[in-house]
Design a protein around this motif. Structure first.
Motif, PDB file in Angstrom:
ATOM      1  N   SER A 196      19.721  10.434  63.650  1.00  0.00           N
ATOM      2  CA  SER A 196      18.814  11.262  62.860  1.00  0.00           C
ATOM      3  C   SER A 196      17.882  10.391  62.018  1.00  0.00           C
ATOM      4  CB  SER A 196      19.654  12.194  61.996  1.00  0.00           C
ATOM      5  OG  SER A 196      18.882  12.779  61.014  1.00  0.00           O
ATOM      6  N   ILE A 197      18.413   9.303  61.477  1.00  0.00           N
ATOM      7  CA  ILE A 197      17.566   8.414  60.670  1.00  0.00           C
ATOM      8  C   ILE A 197      16.503   7.761  61.551  1.00  0.00           C
ATOM      9  CG2 ILE A 197      17.539   6.249  59.371  1.00  0.00           C
ATOM     10  CD1 ILE A 197      20.151   7.059  58.112  1.00  0.00           C
ATOM     11  N   ILE A 198      16.919   7.314  62.750  1.00  0.00           N
ATOM     12  CA  ILE A 198      15.952   6.677  63.647  1.00  0.00           C
ATOM     13  C   ILE A 198      14.840   7.657  64.001  1.00  0.00           C
ATOM     14  CG2 ILE A 198      15.622   5.843  65.994  1.00  0.00           C
ATOM     15  CD1 ILE A 198      18.134   4.350  65.845  1.00  0.00           C
ATOM     16  N   LEU A 199      15.231   8.871  64.360  1.00  0.00           N
ATOM     17  CA  LEU A 199      14.241   9.811  64.877  1.00  0.00           C
ATOM     18  C   LEU A 199      13.391  10.432  63.777  1.00  0.00           C
ATOM     19  CD1 LEU A 199      16.169  11.615  67.731  1.00  0.00           C
ATOM     20  CD2 LEU A 199      14.458   9.830  67.885  1.00  0.00           C
ATOM     21  N   THR A 200      13.993  10.739  62.625  1.00  0.00           N
ATOM     22  CA  THR A 200      13.212  11.482  61.638  1.00  0.00           C
ATOM     23  C   THR A 200      12.727  10.638  60.474  1.00  0.00           C
ATOM     24  OG1 THR A 200      15.153  12.154  60.388  1.00  0.00           O
ATOM     25  CG2 THR A 200      14.470  13.601  62.175  1.00  0.00           C
ATOM     26  N   GLU A 201      13.332   9.479  60.235  1.00  0.00           N
ATOM     27  CA  GLU A 201      12.864   8.669  59.104  1.00  0.00           C
ATOM     28  C   GLU A 201      12.043   7.469  59.569  1.00  0.00           C
ATOM     29  OE1 GLU A 201      13.479   9.397  55.837  1.00  0.00           O
ATOM     30  OE2 GLU A 201      14.672  11.158  56.303  1.00  0.00           O
ATOM     31  N   VAL A 202      12.574   6.747  60.558  1.00  0.00           N
ATOM     32  CA  VAL A 202      11.903   5.510  60.960  1.00  0.00           C
ATOM     33  C   VAL A 202      10.755   5.804  61.925  1.00  0.00           C
ATOM     34  CG1 VAL A 202      12.219   3.257  62.005  1.00  0.00           C
ATOM     35  CG2 VAL A 202      14.036   4.221  60.616  1.00  0.00           C
ATOM     36  N   LEU A 203      11.032   6.644  62.941  1.00  0.00           N
ATOM     37  CA  LEU A 203      10.022   6.875  63.977  1.00  0.00           C
ATOM     38  C   LEU A 203       8.675   7.347  63.417  1.00  0.00           C
ATOM     39  CD1 LEU A 203       9.416   6.817  66.989  1.00  0.00           C
ATOM     40  CD2 LEU A 203      10.187   9.166  67.134  1.00  0.00           C
ATOM     41  N   PRO A 204       8.651   8.332  62.499  1.00  0.00           N
ATOM     42  CA  PRO A 204       7.334   8.767  62.006  1.00  0.00           C
ATOM     43  C   PRO A 204       6.535   7.635  61.373  1.00  0.00           C
ATOM     44  CG  PRO A 204       9.038  10.287  61.299  1.00  0.00           C
ATOM     45  CD  PRO A 204       9.738   9.126  61.906  1.00  0.00           C
ATOM     46  N   ASN A 205       7.244   6.666  60.782  1.00  0.00           N
ATOM     47  CA  ASN A 205       6.534   5.548  60.165  1.00  0.00           C
ATOM     48  C   ASN A 205       6.084   4.513  61.181  1.00  0.00           C
ATOM     49  OD1 ASN A 205       6.552   5.906  57.149  1.00  0.00           O
ATOM     50  ND2 ASN A 205       8.697   6.269  57.614  1.00  0.00           N
ATOM     51  N   VAL A 206       6.814   4.442  62.298  1.00  0.00           N
ATOM     52  CA  VAL A 206       6.500   3.436  63.305  1.00  0.00           C
ATOM     53  C   VAL A 206       5.455   3.968  64.281  1.00  0.00           C
ATOM     54  CG1 VAL A 206       7.537   2.114  65.181  1.00  0.00           C
ATOM     55  CG2 VAL A 206       8.773   2.378  63.067  1.00  0.00           C
ATOM     56  N   LEU A 207       5.360   5.287  64.346  1.00  0.00           N
ATOM     57  CA  LEU A 207       4.484   5.916  65.331  1.00  0.00           C
ATOM     58  C   LEU A 207       3.046   5.373  65.342  1.00  0.00           C
ATOM     59  CD1 LEU A 207       5.134   7.903  67.475  1.00  0.00           C
ATOM     60  CD2 LEU A 207       4.279   9.747  66.032  1.00  0.00           C
ATOM     61  N   PRO A 208       2.418   5.188  64.168  1.00  0.00           N
ATOM     62  CA  PRO A 208       1.061   4.651  64.211  1.00  0.00           C
ATOM     63  C   PRO A 208       0.981   3.334  64.974  1.00  0.00           C
ATOM     64  CG  PRO A 208       1.602   5.350  62.001  1.00  0.00           C
ATOM     65  CD  PRO A 208       2.851   5.503  62.806  1.00  0.00           C
ATOM     66  N   VAL A 209       1.992   2.484  64.805  1.00  0.00           N
ATOM     67  CA  VAL A 209       1.973   1.192  65.491  1.00  0.00           C
ATOM     68  C   VAL A 209       2.067   1.405  67.001  1.00  0.00           C
ATOM     69  CG1 VAL A 209       3.186  -0.988  65.757  1.00  0.00           C
ATOM     70  CG2 VAL A 209       3.011   0.082  63.532  1.00  0.00           C
ATOM     71  N   ILE A 210       2.911   2.370  67.405  1.00  0.00           N
ATOM     72  CA  ILE A 210       3.042   2.636  68.834  1.00  0.00           C
ATOM     73  C   ILE A 210       1.705   3.121  69.385  1.00  0.00           C
ATOM     74  CG2 ILE A 210       4.232   4.022  70.565  1.00  0.00           C
ATOM     75  CD1 ILE A 210       6.639   4.137  68.726  1.00  0.00           C
ATOM     76  N   VAL A 211       1.073   4.025  68.649  1.00  0.00           N
ATOM     77  CA  VAL A 211      -0.209   4.560  69.116  1.00  0.00           C
ATOM     78  C   VAL A 211      -1.254   3.446  69.198  1.00  0.00           C
ATOM     79  CG1 VAL A 211      -2.105   6.085  68.500  1.00  0.00           C
ATOM     80  CG2 VAL A 211       0.245   6.870  68.286  1.00  0.00           C
ATOM     81  N   ILE A 212      -1.252   2.588  68.166  1.00  0.00           N
ATOM     82  CA  ILE A 212      -2.224   1.493  68.156  1.00  0.00           C
ATOM     83  C   ILE A 212      -1.980   0.567  69.350  1.00  0.00           C
ATOM     84  CG2 ILE A 212      -2.879  -0.596  66.927  1.00  0.00           C
ATOM     85  CD1 ILE A 212      -2.137   1.056  64.343  1.00  0.00           C
ATOM     86  N   THR A 213      -0.714   0.207  69.570  1.00  0.00           N
ATOM     87  CA  THR A 213      -0.412  -0.680  70.688  1.00  0.00           C
ATOM     88  C   THR A 213      -0.798  -0.016  72.004  1.00  0.00           C
ATOM     89  OG1 THR A 213       1.506  -1.267  69.360  1.00  0.00           O
ATOM     90  CG2 THR A 213       1.357  -2.257  71.530  1.00  0.00           C
ATOM     91  N   MET A 214      -0.538   1.299  72.110  1.00  0.00           N
ATOM     92  CA  MET A 214      -0.915   2.002  73.337  1.00  0.00           C
ATOM     93  C   MET A 214      -2.416   1.941  73.549  1.00  0.00           C
ATOM     94  SD  MET A 214       1.422   5.405  73.375  1.00  0.00           S
ATOM     95  CE  MET A 214       0.540   6.256  74.647  1.00  0.00           C
ATOM     96  N   SER A 215      -3.166   2.212  72.482  1.00  0.00           N
ATOM     97  CA  SER A 215      -4.614   2.284  72.677  1.00  0.00           C
ATOM     98  C   SER A 215      -5.186   0.910  72.978  1.00  0.00           C
ATOM     99  CB  SER A 215      -5.280   2.891  71.446  1.00  0.00           C
ATOM    100  OG  SER A 215      -5.059   2.068  70.342  1.00  0.00           O
ATOM    101  N   THR A 216      -4.535  -0.148  72.487  1.00  0.00           N
ATOM    102  CA  THR A 216      -5.088  -1.471  72.788  1.00  0.00           C
ATOM    103  C   THR A 216      -4.586  -2.010  74.130  1.00  0.00           C
ATOM    104  OG1 THR A 216      -3.376  -2.323  71.332  1.00  0.00           O
ATOM    105  CG2 THR A 216      -5.586  -2.288  70.458  1.00  0.00           C
ATOM    106  N   THR A 217      -3.439  -1.504  74.621  1.00  0.00           N
ATOM    107  CA  THR A 217      -2.960  -2.038  75.899  1.00  0.00           C
ATOM    108  C   THR A 217      -3.390  -1.194  77.095  1.00  0.00           C
ATOM    109  OG1 THR A 217      -0.876  -0.974  75.420  1.00  0.00           O
ATOM    110  CG2 THR A 217      -0.934  -3.356  75.173  1.00  0.00           C
ATOM    111  N   ALA A 218      -3.833   0.050  76.863  1.00  0.00           N
ATOM    112  CA  ALA A 218      -4.182   0.912  77.994  1.00  0.00           C
ATOM    113  C   ALA A 218      -5.269   0.255  78.861  1.00  0.00           C
ATOM    114  CB  ALA A 218      -4.634   2.279  77.496  1.00  0.00           C
ATOM    115  N   GLY A 219      -6.274  -0.317  78.192  1.00  0.00           N
ATOM    116  CA  GLY A 219      -7.348  -0.956  78.934  1.00  0.00           C
ATOM    117  C   GLY A 219      -6.832  -2.128  79.750  1.00  0.00           C
TER     118      GLY A 219
END
Lengths: 598, 265
Positions: A196-219
């Motif tokens: 629960s901590i991983i999914l609801t506390e840590v993940l929301p904070n890490v999500l921007p980094v995942i999105v950023i990495t996705m947008s920079t690696t997709a190309g």
């Protein structure tokens, strides 16, 4: 493609501002528009009136651009290039994004679990990731395709696997930063389990980094898909995909360059637009960049051109501030932080500037030497007199030369103001050498003398130590030594003892007072603690909401405060010996306006 | 007063230590050295000491965020280890913790409603309707307006955030609360208000506090007894008034002497 666009708009309350921020970035907007066009086209391919991309017509082979019926010409087998281009882009983009999603999901899961679990689990998982990284990525992709056999799906798996380490390492690093944060401990105490901590506390904070990495690696992934297809390991003929089109056109590069140039341009456009959009998304999602860190502050705070310049009211003062108004630019508005502050410090005098957080006392101090970051800082009105010279009217080079030599600062946290990679002695030498041209040996001697002066035992040995090897009190002493290096007329100390323990604080205050008396310097001492003020300051100025509400001799103000705010500030300082009477005393203060006061 | 709220016997915590892969002894830090103390029900015991004296480590062991290296720890008469094995629910309803930095203890990406709801759901097991009522009561108790629930932590000042953090702790309905420097990050006037709030809550709900601070004057205002920690050891423990009037240990004397006071003459 829409995944990136959607992800760039975070949760509801900030959607509008994030979109606006993204659209403010012209390059990112261009990327977004370009990507939108490509997305639209490849979505519409099945219903567009295009010829079948796989039907060959040897009679029509290698038609040039703009031939009737074949807008982009035909390839070596007479197939319509426009049709193949659009169908091929569809395949490449789909594979690229699918690989991004797979890599992001698996890599983030590994990274977040490794970062959260720590210890052996972390070690085992990250060494596995290291093994993946040890192979050159194209070699690894080739090996995977070689093992699984050529084909689009296998190329997709290969690219996804190769990119897992990117996500795993990035996400693990960020997760590590959050795992030891207090809110994670708090969630644990609220009864949450690990998952629960991983999914609801840590993940929301890490999500921007995942999105950023996705947008920079997709190309990057689209490029890799094209690379594998170019080598004949991805899409198999007759299926079109950008890489295989490029590969097939290679043989005709000299006779019919458009066959390979057209898919090449398409790859270029997609990748470049993804990258600029990815940069834009990163800027929007990164709170640090959002707060204006992206703008490089100038060397000197901007001063409004039409500012009012009041005359120097205290001619014999070492430092005199007259009706200073400093504000911060927020969009088109200016939020004032300092509103018409006037104060002076005479040589050999210590003025306490006291106020609570947000009262503008630090901005006042930084305005003196034009150290407020600009943008967004702006000095709108007023003057700062050093002796009889207006600092704000000085040419830039002269102002910069005055910093440290005529006015020196001591900051709150010496751990953040000292450079962690240099020995402290060298940093003091640097402060000396910035304003005096003396030899290296003489400089070193002076630095050691200064360190001795501020009460560091075995100064010669200590000078070789790094900041982290010193205690908080000793670091602050080094900070004071650097401020003293050039015998300044004025020292501005911004909460120099707030980060220290009481016993250390008492000694640092003693040191500052002795030095100031001995050298006849003017000391502007910023604090929020009336206890500290009464220890060291001759006069005190009380600041509230950017204005000075009361000023006078320290003893007079403490014995008989005039302004209601001063009275409250003094009453709120708990003192030894008061005991429980303290709470009874403050009960009266907040009985009326509890809500408004907090 | 039959069973003390907290009973600590010879509690120690050592960080690092042991031997590395090559048999070299690792650097070892003894943060807490054989500390024994009791906190009676309804009492406020303050622990004072400088940074690095081990007071935060002691607090984190009490709430189960660190495991002790040696010694025994009874909370509400039950062994802390056994209590923890009963699950987070049994433990969290017994003892709670208020962090030093209120803003850092609230997840920046969650609304106050999410934050307050967690202990109500997981520790108390209330259903949605009851939770909504309880959240209003809690906000009322810490004197925050009702629209707080829909907002995010960054929209609040330090003092407000600390009130919210206290509300979260109250939500667990624990009787023992460990406060780790709860006011040292706050401005003086806000600090005074939070201290008042803490005192009111204590009398209203019959709470027991273990109050950690480095500010002697704050400690004197709020606590019944004071334990002084120095390099991981409790060097002196006495009722607040007596300790500050007549400090016994040399370190306590130094602490009392260097406390800043307002000189009016």
């Amino acid at each position: 493609m829409s995944a990136v666009a959607e992800a760039s708009a975070p949760k509801a309350p900030r959607r509008i501002t994030s979109w606006h921020l993204l659209l403010n970035n012209r390059l990112a907007t261009a990327g977004l528009v370009l990507l939108g066009l490509v997305a639209l086209m490849i979505l519409l391919v099945p219903i567009l009136p295009l010829p079948d991309p796989d039907v060959t017509a040897p009679a029509d082979r290698l038609k040039p651009l703009f031939t009737a019926g074949h807008l982009l010409g035909t390839d070596q087998l007479g197939r319509d290039i426009l049709s193949r281009l659009l169908w091929g882009t569809r395949v490449s983009v789909a594979v690229g994004f699918a690989a991004t999603l797979i890599a992001a999901f698996v890599g983030s899961a590994i990274g977040i679990v490794a970062g959260y679990a720590g210890g052996r689990t972390d070690n085992a998982m990250m060494r596995g990731i290291d093994m993946l990284m040890a192979f050159p990525y194209i070699l690894l992709a080739l090996a995977i395709v070689a093992a699984l056999g050529p084909g689009l799906m296998n190329a997709l798996y290969a690219i996804a696997v190769v990119n897992i380490p990117f996500f795993a390492r990035n996400v693990r690093g960020v997760t590590l930063g959050y795992v030891h944060r207090e809110f994670v401990d708090a969630a644990r105490l609220s009864g949450k389990g690990n998952l629960s901590i991983i999914l609801t506390e840590v993940l929301p904070n890490v999500l921007p980094v995942i999105v950023i990495t996705m947008s920079t690696t997709a190309g990057w992934m689209i490029l890799e898909t094209a690379g594998l297809s170019f080598l004949g390991l991805g899409a198999q003929p007759p299926q079109a995909d950008l890489g295989s089109m490029l590969g097939e056109g290679r043989a005709q590069l000299f006779t019919a360059p458009h066959v390979s140039i057209v898919p090449g341009v398409m790859i270029f456009l997609i990748v470049i637009s993804l990258n600029v959009l990815g940069d834009g998304v990163r800027d929007v999602l990164d709170p640090r960049l959002r707060s204006g860190a992206l703008a490089r502050p100038g060397p000197v705070t901007d001063v409004a051109s039409g500012r009012a310049v009041p005359a120097n009211a205290a001619a014999d003062a070492a430092l005199s501030i007259a009706c200073l108004e400093t504000g911060f630019q927020r969009g088109s508005k200016i939020v004032p932080a300092v509103r018409g502050v006037s104060l002076y410090v005479k040589p050999g005098e210590c003025l306490g500037l006291i106020g609570e957080s947000g009262s503008g006392k630090s901005v006042t101090a930084l305005s003196v030497m034009g150290l407020v970051a600009s943008p967004p800082g702006l000095i709108r009105n007023g003057a700062v007199y050093l002796g009889n010279e207006d600092v704000l009217a000085m040419p830039e080079t002269r102002l910069i030369a005055s910093r440290g030599s005529r006015v020196a600062y001591v900051f709150q946290d010496p751990l953040t103001t000292l450079h962690p990679m240099y020995p402290v002695g060298r940093q003091v030498e640097e402060a000396i050498a910035a304003h005096q041209s003396i030899g290296a040996a003489a400089c070193r001697e002076r630095a050691v003398a200064l360190l001795e002066k501020v009460g560091i035992p075995e100064a010669r040995e200590r000078a070789k130590h790094y900041p982290h090897q010193l205690s908080g009190g000793q670091r602050q002493r080094v900070g004071i030594a650097m401020a003293l290096a050039n015998d300044p007329d004025v020292i501005i100390a911004d909460e120099p003892t707030t980060a220290l323990d009481v016993t250390v604080q008492a000694r640092i205050l003693e040191l500052l007072r002795d030095l100031q008396r001995e050298r006849g310097m003017a000391l502007l001492f910023i604090t929020h603690d009336f206890g500290v003020v009464s220890e060291i300051c001759d006069r005190v100025a009380v600041m509230k909401d950017g204005e000075i509400v009361e000023t006078g001799e320290t003893r007079a103000v403490l014995a008989n405060p005039q302004h209601a705010y001063t009275k409250r500030l003094i009453a709120c300082v708990p003192e030894l010996g008061t005991g429980e009477r303290f709470l009874e005393r403050v009960t009266g203060l907040f009985a009326g306006g509890k809500e408004q006061a907090s | 007063m039959t069973v003390s709220a907290i009973q600590i016997r010879d509690l120690s915590k050592t960080f690092g230590g042991g031997r590395s892969l090559l048999g070299k002894a690792r650097h070892e830090v003894r943060a807490v050295k054989s500390v024994s103390l009791d906190v009676a029900r309804g009492e406020t015991l303050a622990v004072v000491g400088e940074s690095g004296s081990g007071k935060s480590t002691l607090a984190r062991m009490l709430v189960g965020l660190e495991a002790p290296t040696a010694g025994s720890l009874l909370i509400g008469g039950k062994d802390a280890g056994a209590l923890r094995r009963e699950g987070p629910r049994a433990f969290g309803k017994m003892i709670q913790y208020v962090f030093q930095d209120p803003v850092a203890s609230l997840n920046p990406r969650k609304t106050i409603r999410d934050i307050l709801e967690t202990p109500l759901k997981l520790l108390c097991g209330y259903e949605a309707a009851r939770r909504a009522v309880r959240m209003k009561e809690l906000l009322d108790a810490v004197q925050m307006p009702e629209d707080t629930l829909a907002r995010y932590p960054h929209e609040f000042s330090g003092g407000q955030a600390q009130r919210i953090a206290i509300a979260r702790v109250l939500a667990a309905e624990a009787e023992i609360i460990v406060l780790d420097e709860p006011v040292s990050a706050l401005d003086v006037s806000v600090q005074a208000q939070v201290l008042l709030l803490l005192r009111d809550l204590k009398t209203r709900f019959g709470l027991t506090y273990l109050f950690i601070s480095h500010d002697l004057a704050v400690v004197e205002a709020i606590s019944d007894r004071v334990a002084v920690m120095y390099f991981g050891e409790v060097v002196e423990m006495a009722p607040a008034a007596r300790l500050f009037a007549n400090p016994g240990h040399a370190y306590t004397q130094r602490l009392v002497a260097s406390a800043p006071c307002i000189r009016r003459e």
